[in-house]
Design a protein around this motif. Sequence first.
Motif, short mmCIF file in Angstrom:
data_model
loop_
_atom_site.label_atom_id
_atom_site.label_comp_id
_atom_site.label_asym_id
_atom_site.label_seq_id
_atom_site.Cartn_x
_atom_site.Cartn_y
_atom_site.Cartn_z
N ALA A 116 0.83 -1.20 0.00
CA ALA A 116 0.00 0.00 0.00
C ALA A 116 0.87 1.25 0.00
N ALA A 117 1.98 1.22 0.72
CA ALA A 117 2.89 2.37 0.74
C ALA A 117 3.50 2.59 -0.64
N VAL A 118 3.88 1.51 -1.31
CA VAL A 118 4.45 1.61 -2.66
C VAL A 118 3.44 2.23 -3.62
N GLN A 119 2.20 1.74 -3.58
CA GLN A 119 1.18 2.29 -4.48
C GLN A 119 0.92 3.77 -4.18
N THR A 120 0.91 4.10 -2.89
CA THR A 120 0.62 5.49 -2.50
C THR A 120 1.66 6.44 -3.06
N ILE A 121 2.92 6.12 -2.85
CA ILE A 121 3.96 7.06 -3.28
C ILE A 121 4.11 7.06 -4.79
N PHE A 122 3.87 5.89 -5.42
CA PHE A 122 3.93 5.86 -6.89
C PHE A 122 2.88 6.80 -7.47
N LYS A 123 1.67 6.72 -6.94
CA LYS A 123 0.61 7.57 -7.48
C LYS A 123 0.89 9.05 -7.22
N GLN A 124 1.40 9.37 -6.02
CA GLN A 124 1.73 10.76 -5.73
C GLN A 124 2.78 11.29 -6.72
N LEU A 125 3.82 10.52 -6.93
CA LEU A 125 4.86 10.93 -7.87
C LEU A 125 4.32 11.01 -9.29
N ASP A 173 1.16 11.53 -10.26
CA ASP A 173 0.23 12.65 -10.41
C ASP A 173 0.98 13.99 -10.48
N GLU A 174 2.18 14.05 -9.88
CA GLU A 174 2.95 15.30 -9.91
C GLU A 174 3.95 15.35 -11.06
N GLY A 175 3.89 14.34 -11.93
CA GLY A 175 4.77 14.33 -13.09
C GLY A 175 6.20 13.91 -12.79
N LEU A 176 6.42 13.34 -11.61
CA LEU A 176 7.77 12.91 -11.25
C LEU A 176 8.03 11.45 -11.61
#
Length: 928
Positions: free
Chosen positions: A168-177, A179-182
């Motif tokens: 869940a942590a991996v999915q969370t940070i992947f999506k955040q990055l 969505d921000e174009g990173l």
Amino acid sequence: MTATPETADQGQPELPAKYDPAAIEVPTYQRWRAAGYFKADEQRVLSGERRPFSIVLPPPNVTGNLHVGHALDHTLMDVLARWHRMSGDEVLWLPGMDHAGIATQTLVEKQLASVGSSREALGRDLFVQRVWDWKAESGGAILGQMARLGDSVDWDRERFTLDDGLSAAVQTIFKQLYDEGLIYRAERIINWSPVGRTALSDIEVDHVEVDGELVSLRYGPDDDPDGSASIVVATTRVETMLGDTAVAVHPDDERWAHLIGRTVLLPIVGREIPVVADEHVDPAFGTGAVKVTPAHDPNDFEIGRRHDLPMIDIFAVDASVEGTGTRFDGMDRFEARREVKEELRRQGRVVDERVHRHAVGHSSRTDEPIEPRLSTQWFVKVAPLAAAASEAVRRGDTAIHPPEMAARYFDWVDNMHDWTISRQLWWGHRIPVWYGPDGQVRCVGPGEEPPGEGWEQDPDVLDTWFSSGLWPFSTMGWPQQTDTLRAFYPTSVLVTGYDILFFWVVRMMMFGLYAFRDTADGASSPGDRTGAVPFRTVVLHGLVRDQYGKKMSKSRGNVVDPLAWIEEYGADAVRFTLARGANPGTDQAIAEDWVKGSRNFATKLFNAVRFAMGNGAVVREGALDTDDLAPADRWITDRLRATVAATTRLLEDFQFAKAAEGLYHFIWDELCDWYLELAKVPLQTAAAHPDDTTAQQAAATTRAVLGGVLDTVLRLLHPFMPFVTETLWRPLVGPDGGESLMIAAWPQDADRPADPAAQAWVDDVIRLVTEIRRARADQRVPASRSVPSGEWTRPDGLSSAAWAVLEAAARTLTRLGPADAGYRTSLTVTVPLSGGTATVGLDTSGVIDVEAEIARARKDLGAAEQELAEAERKLGNQNFMQRAKPEAVQKIRDRHTQALADVDRLTARLAELGALTGPAAGSGGQSA
């Protein structure tokens, strides 16, 4: 922390008859674990009862076994964890394992191949289940090996990088990055592993110097008499010419100006390719013309983009040639290299061949040459993340120890390229991106439903280092704001080898700063300790090499198995050897003899405690009154206080080697070699005079000092050698002294000045005893034999009372008895002491062969006289004195001084021996 009724020991154990690591280590560890000593309680931190100290274990691969590098890493972490527990901190040492995508998938694929199957035959779902089955049955053997080493980790908090919470942590940070174009997907030149059949990141590639070839080839028509339509290029990889789409030259290179904008014939393939002008080309290298293969070289890729060139991939996933339409299709890349060159040679197009030493990228996982390959992959845009990671260290939010290693950190983090995070594997965190039937793309976060029918998930998985980069906070429950996070994050310290500074440390810094960017300025409230950086300090140690300083490798046959050494010598011996060599940031050597020496050290300590307990040593509450202490007692307590202060200071500075070395020398050289010997004087006196009140009181004081010193020593040594110290401490302190060293208090330095008089007294004892023992040894007197002694001459500067104590100690330690009726001084020992010169007479006539000693002394005297004559000859040689270097002259002068002293000593000795047998025996003693 106290043991529960179910796990607490019933009564206090007795001291074993001998030191046997195999008998004590496993049961001791099981008792600690059952008692709950390793468990952390975040409520004690949140309530303010205790300070937090937290470490997350660098997660070993699920496929791994404990190697000597792990043993060093874990030993140093355990030293810190145990020390902080004893210092009153609430310690969380969180264990776990990494799913190790490439290594684990490769292992299971080999198992399938051995029974004639494959992952493709099983299909993705069944293959992944097969890996999970292997993990349940055979994975994680290293966890049991960690227990054998003595790791005091909180086993109840063990995590795995593919756990639901970490996923869940991996999915969370992947999506955040994302969505921000990173995080983005693009076609780029990447490092391809033909064996693993997956992309690799730059840090998974080792550049190795190899002897290759530099071949010059002529491109152009078959018939070109004047060479005006041809161009010569040089390459280290002939086979890639099958994918060339241009030749590039520098725009200012007049040699090729006439061809710029024209085309030349690509041999074998028969394709016309353009000659382009590009400033990247170095006109001074080779012919000044380079072949351009955009799909298989990162520099060529950039040239291709600038000139809008076709990008032709000529390799399959296993790096065999495909799609060229030539007879080389299907050949391995190295076979194709030979065959293509041979074909070009037959065509007369090979202009030159030479050996060329150059760096070739190799996979750090499979040790194969990697293949630069054009591929569509997922990337992290690292520039803003790396900038934050760099600034955090420069700002001091995270300290790197030793400080000089920070330069390596900055060299890497300030020059990072975008990170390739997709891997063409099935085992791992699958990329949470879905593709719709009409080209739509959607990133799905945790808890979100995947899109409906007709959508397909990206087949790739994430680089293992992506999930490992979240390890410090994903293991504590992030993205949820758990009590564990509030209590123990940021972690206190990261202990790791400098070799993964780039692989792991930088990634954790980037992700930690990104995940907690809203709290970058620190805690938002007293109850919220969540800050930006993942750890306050990074402690870097070096690699463990063999005893000759060589890197360990299977090919050299010098790989050390720490588990074998643990079985042979005990975990304490392995731990202490590793800690004793762990100077910050530098490599260390290790040898079996050194581990054996550490086992001998443990045995020495064991015997010291046995001696103390056998002589009634006790551990009292409170400090002893120094006014009641004898000089030897004052001296050892002074030295102990200095050792407590030094050990604490060195551990605070992560100077493990110096702390271990200091403890070794205090215990062996001062406590065992001298104080235990000095303690025998009052103990033996009291045993010989049971009715002497003064003697009994002195012995009681010595027993209390001995018990107190050993209690403190065992506490100091416990973090390094936990098993033997626990085994000794519990019987020593008795049933009311404490249930375990793990939860005993760390010694505090009593702020009291040392007693110089006690130090001087012990120095005098050591000098006197050492010289007497040397004299006895010189005369071949057995150490166990008592020798009559008389004529003790007191130095002028020592009082009669001080001299009496000194003489009594020296007589006991050197086995010198009183002078009997037939006493004759046969040997006089002269010793300079703090109060002047002392002399001691010995009668060795009854314990040595006088005639044999006379013969030996004459032989030694002859050799000394010869050495003296040779030194005098050189010093009298003016030619030598004028031409020789000053250090050479000084060396001869030193030899002369020593030879003169030897002649005087041996002459006097012969006179003493002669007196034992009459005038005739001693005559003629000046020559051999």
